[in-house]
Design a protein around this motif. Structure first.
Motif, PDB file in Angstrom:
ATOM      1  N   GLN A   1      52.041  46.100  45.208  1.00  0.00           N
ATOM      2  CA  GLN A   1      50.934  45.173  44.969  1.00  0.00           C
ATOM      3  C   GLN A   1      50.102  45.678  43.803  1.00  0.00           C
ATOM      4  OE1 GLN A   1      48.307  44.733  48.298  1.00  0.00           O
ATOM      5  NE2 GLN A   1      47.072  43.149  47.326  1.00  0.00           N
ATOM      6  N   VAL A   2      49.879  44.804  42.834  1.00  0.00           N
ATOM      7  CA  VAL A   2      49.099  45.167  41.656  1.00  0.00           C
ATOM      8  C   VAL A   2      47.616  45.140  41.990  1.00  0.00           C
ATOM      9  CG1 VAL A   2      48.458  44.424  39.358  1.00  0.00           C
ATOM     10  CG2 VAL A   2      50.855  44.347  40.046  1.00  0.00           C
ATOM     11  N   GLN A   3      46.934  46.224  41.687  1.00  0.00           N
ATOM     12  CA  GLN A   3      45.505  46.301  41.961  1.00  0.00           C
ATOM     13  C   GLN A   3      44.786  47.132  40.927  1.00  0.00           C
ATOM     14  OE1 GLN A   3      45.142  47.796  46.085  1.00  0.00           O
ATOM     15  NE2 GLN A   3      43.830  46.032  46.459  1.00  0.00           N
ATOM     16  N   LEU A   4      43.543  46.727  40.660  1.00  0.00           N
ATOM     17  CA  LEU A   4      42.583  47.546  39.932  1.00  0.00           C
ATOM     18  C   LEU A   4      41.396  47.709  40.857  1.00  0.00           C
ATOM     19  CD1 LEU A   4      42.564  45.997  36.328  1.00  0.00           C
ATOM     20  CD2 LEU A   4      43.505  48.214  37.004  1.00  0.00           C
ATOM     21  N   VAL A   5      40.996  48.940  41.098  1.00  0.00           N
ATOM     22  CA  VAL A   5      39.901  49.199  42.022  1.00  0.00           C
ATOM     23  C   VAL A   5      38.843  50.026  41.318  1.00  0.00           C
ATOM     24  CG1 VAL A   5      39.208  50.197  44.212  1.00  0.00           C
ATOM     25  CG2 VAL A   5      41.442  49.093  44.011  1.00  0.00           C
ATOM     26  N   GLU A   6      37.653  49.428  41.192  1.00  0.00           N
ATOM     27  CA  GLU A   6      36.536  50.125  40.570  1.00  0.00           C
ATOM     28  C   GLU A   6      35.768  50.910  41.622  1.00  0.00           C
ATOM     29  OE1 GLU A   6      36.592  45.972  38.459  1.00  0.00           O
ATOM     30  OE2 GLU A   6      36.769  46.751  40.501  1.00  0.00           O
TER      31      GLU A   6
ATOM     32  N   CYS B   1      36.628  45.949  35.751  1.00  0.00           N
ATOM     33  CA  CYS B   1      37.693  46.578  34.990  1.00  0.00           C
ATOM     34  C   CYS B   1      38.770  45.533  34.700  1.00  0.00           C
ATOM     35  CB  CYS B   1      38.270  47.723  35.823  1.00  0.00           C
ATOM     36  SG  CYS B   1      39.632  48.611  35.071  1.00  0.00           S
ATOM     37  N   ASN B   2      39.325  45.585  33.496  1.00  0.00           N
ATOM     38  CA  ASN B   2      40.345  44.618  33.097  1.00  0.00           C
ATOM     39  C   ASN B   2      41.498  45.326  32.395  1.00  0.00           C
ATOM     40  OD1 ASN B   2      41.181  42.910  30.393  1.00  0.00           O
ATOM     41  ND2 ASN B   2      41.202  41.654  32.229  1.00  0.00           N
ATOM     42  N   ALA B   3      42.716  44.914  32.735  1.00  0.00           N
ATOM     43  CA  ALA B   3      43.914  45.397  32.049  1.00  0.00           C
ATOM     44  C   ALA B   3      44.584  44.211  31.387  1.00  0.00           C
ATOM     45  CB  ALA B   3      44.860  46.057  33.033  1.00  0.00           C
ATOM     46  N   HIS B   4      44.970  44.384  30.126  1.00  0.00           N
ATOM     47  CA  HIS B   4      45.509  43.252  29.385  1.00  0.00           C
ATOM     48  C   HIS B   4      46.636  43.705  28.459  1.00  0.00           C
ATOM     49  CE1 HIS B   4      45.562  39.491  27.112  1.00  0.00           C
ATOM     50  NE2 HIS B   4      45.594  40.222  26.022  1.00  0.00           N
ATOM     51  N   ARG B   5      47.676  42.908  28.418  1.00  0.00           N
ATOM     52  CA  ARG B   5      48.738  43.120  27.438  1.00  0.00           C
ATOM     53  C   ARG B   5      49.534  41.839  27.307  1.00  0.00           C
ATOM     54  NH1 ARG B   5      53.981  46.487  29.110  1.00  0.00           N
ATOM     55  NH2 ARG B   5      54.627  45.367  27.242  1.00  0.00           N
ATOM     56  N   PHE B   6      50.373  41.775  26.315  1.00  0.00           N
ATOM     57  CA  PHE B   6      51.286  40.660  26.136  1.00  0.00           C
ATOM     58  C   PHE B   6      52.693  41.132  26.486  1.00  0.00           C
ATOM     59  CE2 PHE B   6      48.841  37.212  24.410  1.00  0.00           C
ATOM     60  CZ  PHE B   6      47.722  37.827  23.881  1.00  0.00           C
TER      61      PHE B   6
ATOM     62  N   ASN C   1      47.055  39.625  32.569  1.00  0.00           N
ATOM     63  CA  ASN C   1      45.687  40.078  32.812  1.00  0.00           C
ATOM     64  C   ASN C   1      45.508  40.485  34.254  1.00  0.00           C
ATOM     65  OD1 ASN C   1      43.369  40.232  31.065  1.00  0.00           O
ATOM     66  ND2 ASN C   1      43.710  38.094  30.552  1.00  0.00           N
ATOM     67  N   TYR C   2      44.927  41.640  34.466  1.00  0.00           N
ATOM     68  CA  TYR C   2      44.559  42.058  35.810  1.00  0.00           C
ATOM     69  C   TYR C   2      43.070  42.382  35.834  1.00  0.00           C
ATOM     70  CZ  TYR C   2      49.611  42.801  36.335  1.00  0.00           C
ATOM     71  OH  TYR C   2      50.981  42.650  36.354  1.00  0.00           O
ATOM     72  N   TRP C   3      42.428  42.010  36.950  1.00  0.00           N
ATOM     73  CA  TRP C   3      40.989  42.259  37.108  1.00  0.00           C
ATOM     74  C   TRP C   3      40.740  43.034  38.391  1.00  0.00           C
ATOM     75  CZ3 TRP C   3      37.265  41.037  33.581  1.00  0.00           C
ATOM     76  CH2 TRP C   3      37.593  40.126  32.573  1.00  0.00           C
ATOM     77  N   GLY C   4      39.733  43.888  38.341  1.00  0.00           N
ATOM     78  CA  GLY C   4      39.254  44.522  39.545  1.00  0.00           C
ATOM     79  C   GLY C   4      38.261  43.612  40.247  1.00  0.00           C
ATOM     80  N   GLN C   5      37.795  44.065  41.394  1.00  0.00           N
ATOM     81  CA  GLN C   5      36.889  43.247  42.209  1.00  0.00           C
ATOM     82  C   GLN C   5      35.435  43.406  41.779  1.00  0.00           C
ATOM     83  OE1 GLN C   5      37.903  46.202  43.055  1.00  0.00           O
ATOM     84  NE2 GLN C   5      36.064  47.238  43.811  1.00  0.00           N
ATOM     85  N   GLY C   6      35.167  44.412  40.955  1.00  0.00           N
ATOM     86  CA  GLY C   6      33.807  44.619  40.464  1.00  0.00           C
ATOM     87  C   GLY C   6      33.037  45.655  41.267  1.00  0.00           C
ATOM     88  N   THR C   7      32.118  46.311  40.584  1.00  0.00           N
ATOM     89  CA  THR C   7      31.225  47.268  41.240  1.00  0.00           C
ATOM     90  C   THR C   7      29.810  47.067  40.703  1.00  0.00           C
ATOM     91  OG1 THR C   7      30.890  49.616  41.793  1.00  0.00           O
ATOM     92  CG2 THR C   7      31.654  49.137  39.564  1.00  0.00           C
TER      93      THR C   7
END
Length: 119
Positions: free
Chosen positions: A1-6, A95-100, A107-113
């Motif tokens: 599962q892809v996740q970004l966690v701040e 937090c954001n991760a981005h590439r082509f 684009n992946y986004w975290g849930q925010g802090t």
């Protein structure tokens, strides 16, 4: 599962410092450009800073000289060090991760802090 966690948000007094961290899982962020965005109440989300996969950085004028973005590909994470914080830095930080990939954006986004600067 892809996740970004701040993590690392909180309450700090004006002039204080705070460090945020963003941990990626389910993918390797080494080939992604990484960014921090923020959104204050009643305002649009804005780009704060970014770092390319090659390590080049850029900053919004409002945070230049106060914020520092860094990445640790070995730990699959990116960090944001915030110094000399101001009241107007209060916002939810994302937090954001981005590439082509094959010409298509990913684009992946975290849930925010939450970061609150208050006396």
């Amino acid at each position: 599962q892809v996740q970004l966690v701040e993590s690392g948000g909180g309450l700090v007094q004006p002039g204080g410092s705070l460090g945020l961290s963003c941990a990626a899982s389910g993918f390797s962020l080494s080939s992604y450009d990484m960014s921090w965005y923020r959104q204050a109440p009643g305002k649009e989300r804005e780009l704060v800073t970014s770092i390319t996969s090659g390590g080049s950085t850029n900053y919004a004028d409002s945070v230049k000289g106060r914020f520092t973005i860094s990445r640790d590909n070995a730990k699959n994470s990116v960090a944001l060090q915030m110094n000399n914080l101001r009241l107007e830095d209060t916002a939810v930080y994302y937090c954001n991760a981005h590439r082509f990939i094959w010409g298509l954006p990913r684009n992946y986004w975290g849930q925010g802090t939450q970061v609150t600067v208050s006396s």
